[in-house]
Design a protein around this motif. Structure first.
Motif, PDB file in Angstrom:
ATOM      1  N   ARG A 102       0.873  -1.169   0.181  1.00 28.35           N
ATOM      2  CA  ARG A 102       0.089   0.161   0.003  1.00 28.35           C
ATOM      3  C   ARG A 102       0.911   1.251   0.086  1.00 28.35           C
ATOM      4  O   ARG A 102       1.745   1.583   0.748  1.00 28.35           O
ATOM      5  CB  ARG A 102      -0.722   0.129   1.222  1.00 28.35           C
ATOM      6  CG  ARG A 102      -2.025   1.159   0.996  1.00 28.35           C
ATOM      7  CD  ARG A 102      -2.873   1.173   2.375  1.00 28.35           C
ATOM      8  NE  ARG A 102      -2.006   1.626   3.539  1.00 28.35           N
ATOM      9  CZ  ARG A 102      -2.506   1.467   4.980  1.00 28.35           C
ATOM     10  NH1 ARG A 102      -3.592   0.453   5.070  1.00 28.35           N
ATOM     11  NH2 ARG A 102      -1.773   1.950   5.746  1.00 28.35           N
ATOM     12  N   THR A 103       0.741   2.094  -0.938  1.00 28.45           N
ATOM     13  CA  THR A 103       1.586   3.177  -1.187  1.00 28.45           C
ATOM     14  C   THR A 103       0.828   4.462  -0.866  1.00 28.45           C
ATOM     15  O   THR A 103      -0.524   4.642  -1.208  1.00 28.45           O
ATOM     16  CB  THR A 103       2.225   3.364  -2.753  1.00 28.45           C
ATOM     17  OG1 THR A 103       2.781   2.343  -2.978  1.00 28.45           O
ATOM     18  CG2 THR A 103       3.084   4.374  -2.751  1.00 28.45           C
ATOM     19  N   THR A 104       1.425   5.335  -0.125  1.00 28.21           N
ATOM     20  CA  THR A 104       0.896   6.694   0.261  1.00 28.21           C
ATOM     21  C   THR A 104       1.664   7.805   0.501  1.00 28.21           C
ATOM     22  O   THR A 104       3.069   7.393   0.562  1.00 28.21           O
ATOM     23  CB  THR A 104      -0.100   6.620   1.446  1.00 28.21           C
ATOM     24  OG1 THR A 104      -0.490   7.626   1.673  1.00 28.21           O
ATOM     25  CG2 THR A 104       0.791   6.281   2.678  1.00 28.21           C
ATOM     26  N   MET A 105       1.523   9.010   0.418  1.00 27.14           N
ATOM     27  CA  MET A 105       2.243   9.957   0.722  1.00 27.14           C
ATOM     28  C   MET A 105       2.207  10.608   2.067  1.00 27.14           C
ATOM     29  O   MET A 105       1.062  10.478   2.663  1.00 27.14           O
ATOM     30  CB  MET A 105       2.043  11.150  -0.152  1.00 27.14           C
ATOM     31  CG  MET A 105       2.530  11.089  -1.716  1.00 27.14           C
ATOM     32  SD  MET A 105       4.407  10.770  -1.766  1.00 27.14           S
ATOM     33  CE  MET A 105       5.021  12.274  -0.950  1.00 27.14           C
ATOM     34  N   LEU A 112      10.747  10.082  11.873  1.00 29.97           N
ATOM     35  CA  LEU A 112      11.156  10.132  10.348  1.00 29.97           C
ATOM     36  C   LEU A 112      12.012  11.077  10.006  1.00 29.97           C
ATOM     37  O   LEU A 112      13.099  10.851   9.194  1.00 29.97           O
ATOM     38  CB  LEU A 112       9.848  10.192   9.437  1.00 29.97           C
ATOM     39  CG  LEU A 112       9.087   8.886   9.682  1.00 29.97           C
ATOM     40  CD1 LEU A 112       7.689   8.994   8.323  1.00 29.97           C
ATOM     41  CD2 LEU A 112       9.810   7.533   9.086  1.00 29.97           C
ATOM     42  N   THR A 113      11.867  12.215  10.844  1.00 25.38           N
ATOM     43  CA  THR A 113      13.148  13.207  10.737  1.00 25.38           C
ATOM     44  C   THR A 113      14.156  12.711  11.146  1.00 25.38           C
ATOM     45  O   THR A 113      15.499  13.000  10.528  1.00 25.38           O
ATOM     46  CB  THR A 113      12.537  14.466  11.738  1.00 25.38           C
ATOM     47  OG1 THR A 113      11.197  15.004  10.859  1.00 25.38           O
ATOM     48  CG2 THR A 113      13.699  15.457  11.616  1.00 25.38           C
ATOM     49  N   THR A 120      11.304  18.441   9.575  1.00 22.96           N
ATOM     50  CA  THR A 120       9.934  17.847   9.842  1.00 22.96           C
ATOM     51  C   THR A 120       8.961  18.448   8.875  1.00 22.96           C
ATOM     52  O   THR A 120       9.038  19.556   8.394  1.00 22.96           O
ATOM     53  CB  THR A 120       9.536  18.455  11.457  1.00 22.96           C
ATOM     54  OG1 THR A 120      10.434  18.037  12.099  1.00 22.96           O
ATOM     55  CG2 THR A 120       8.025  18.125  11.732  1.00 22.96           C
ATOM     56  N   GLY A 121       8.044  17.417   8.422  1.00 24.16           N
ATOM     57  CA  GLY A 121       7.050  17.934   7.602  1.00 24.16           C
ATOM     58  C   GLY A 121       7.463  17.644   5.992  1.00 24.16           C
ATOM     59  O   GLY A 121       6.729  17.884   4.991  1.00 24.16           O
ATOM     60  N   SER A 122       8.661  17.124   5.844  1.00 19.76           N
ATOM     61  CA  SER A 122       9.154  16.629   4.340  1.00 19.76           C
ATOM     62  C   SER A 122       8.363  15.772   3.953  1.00 19.76           C
ATOM     63  O   SER A 122       8.086  14.847   4.437  1.00 19.76           O
ATOM     64  CB  SER A 122      10.386  16.464   4.317  1.00 19.76           C
ATOM     65  OG  SER A 122      11.450  17.265   4.882  1.00 19.76           O
ATOM     66  N   PRO A 123       7.973  15.821   2.534  1.00 19.83           N
ATOM     67  CA  PRO A 123       7.214  14.889   1.930  1.00 19.83           C
ATOM     68  C   PRO A 123       7.715  13.579   1.608  1.00 19.83           C
ATOM     69  O   PRO A 123       9.098  13.624   1.130  1.00 19.83           O
ATOM     70  CB  PRO A 123       6.702  15.488   0.505  1.00 19.83           C
ATOM     71  CG  PRO A 123       7.929  16.587   0.181  1.00 19.83           C
ATOM     72  CD  PRO A 123       8.337  16.927   1.617  1.00 19.83           C
TER      73      PRO A 123
END
Length: 247
Positions: A102-105, A112-113, A120-123
């Motif tokens: 399952r792929t999502t943005m 994750l940072t 923070t907030g990077s796609p």
């Protein structure tokens, strides 16, 4: 002296365990419904579920949502090969495994940072991968890639795991470094649900981070496996100085 009487659910678990270990109940066989079992043993469904929980914790029975309780098939281990696996969390990609993707943005949170060394907030592109053999889950992976490194079409198309892995493999040269952190720990509630393992069971958790020659993280992949369904293999290659081997 008061004689200790084991709780009733232990007797029920003992009886069902004997039926499973002696082959009277076969791997993959569905157990009678909880209501029927409770009636058979003359107990409440609460007591019956406590007995089943004992067997689930031992890995003898697994409960599949909406289908019932089944005698668990003997675990078949897969091999996780440490190092760069063309973004395939099961680098030995065995034909018997069915992998759903399952792929999502997503936007990088604090965890994750830290992993990808991005603001923070990077796609990021997230690939949620779960492998199964028949009905039994074998592994769970969440692969994160900076959005600008994802090949065209991967996020927009409905692709099989093989097609997704192939497109991701065209990212270019192998990374300069791959760092893998391995630990054994209890599963999170989400992992226990996805892998259908009890919360008291230990999982093997591998966090893989790959970087390019410039030090940029090009992939971060937290991987989780039930401890009885995987062997991990890591190989170290020693570099020999050619000047020492000449003459």
């Amino acid at each position: 002296m008061t004689r200790f009487v084991p709780p009733r659910h232990h007797d029920i678990a003992d009886d069902l365990r004997l039926q499973i270990t002696t082959g009277r109940m076969k791997p993959g066989e569905r157990l009678p419904s909880e209501a029927d079992l409770a009636d058979r043993y003359k107990v409440s469904t609460v007591t019956l579920r406590s007995a089943l929980a004992v067997l689930q914790g031992e890995g003898l029975v697994e409960k599949i949502h909406g289908k019932g309780n089944f005698v668990r098939r003997p675990p078949r281990k897969i091999v996780y090969v440490g190092g760069w696996g063309t973004l395939d969390p099961w680098t030995a990609a065995e034909a018997v495994l069915r992998v759903t993707v399952r792929t999502t943005m997503v936007q990088a949170d604090s965890r994750l940072t830290t992993l990808l060394k991005v603001p923070t907030g990077s796609p990021l592109a997230e690939f949620l991968c779960i492998s199964h053999e028949r009905e039994s889950p074998h592994g769970l992976a969440r692969i994160y890639i900076p959005h600008d490194l994802v090949p065209a079409g991967v996020l927009n198309d409905e692709l099989s795991w093989q097609e997704t892995a192939l497109r991701l493999a065209v990212l270019g040269s192998p990374p300069a470094t791959v760092r893998e952190t391995v630990c054994a720990r209890p599963p999170t509630p989400d992992e226990a649900s996805a892998l259908r393992t009890g919360s008291s069971k230990t999982v093997l958790a591998i966090t893989r981070v790959a970087t390019d020659t410039a030090g940029r993280v090009i992939e971060a992949a937290p991987l989780t496996f039930p401890r009885d369904r995987v062997d991990a293999v890591f190989t170290t290659h020693h570099v020999t100085d050619e000047r020492q081997t000449q003459g």
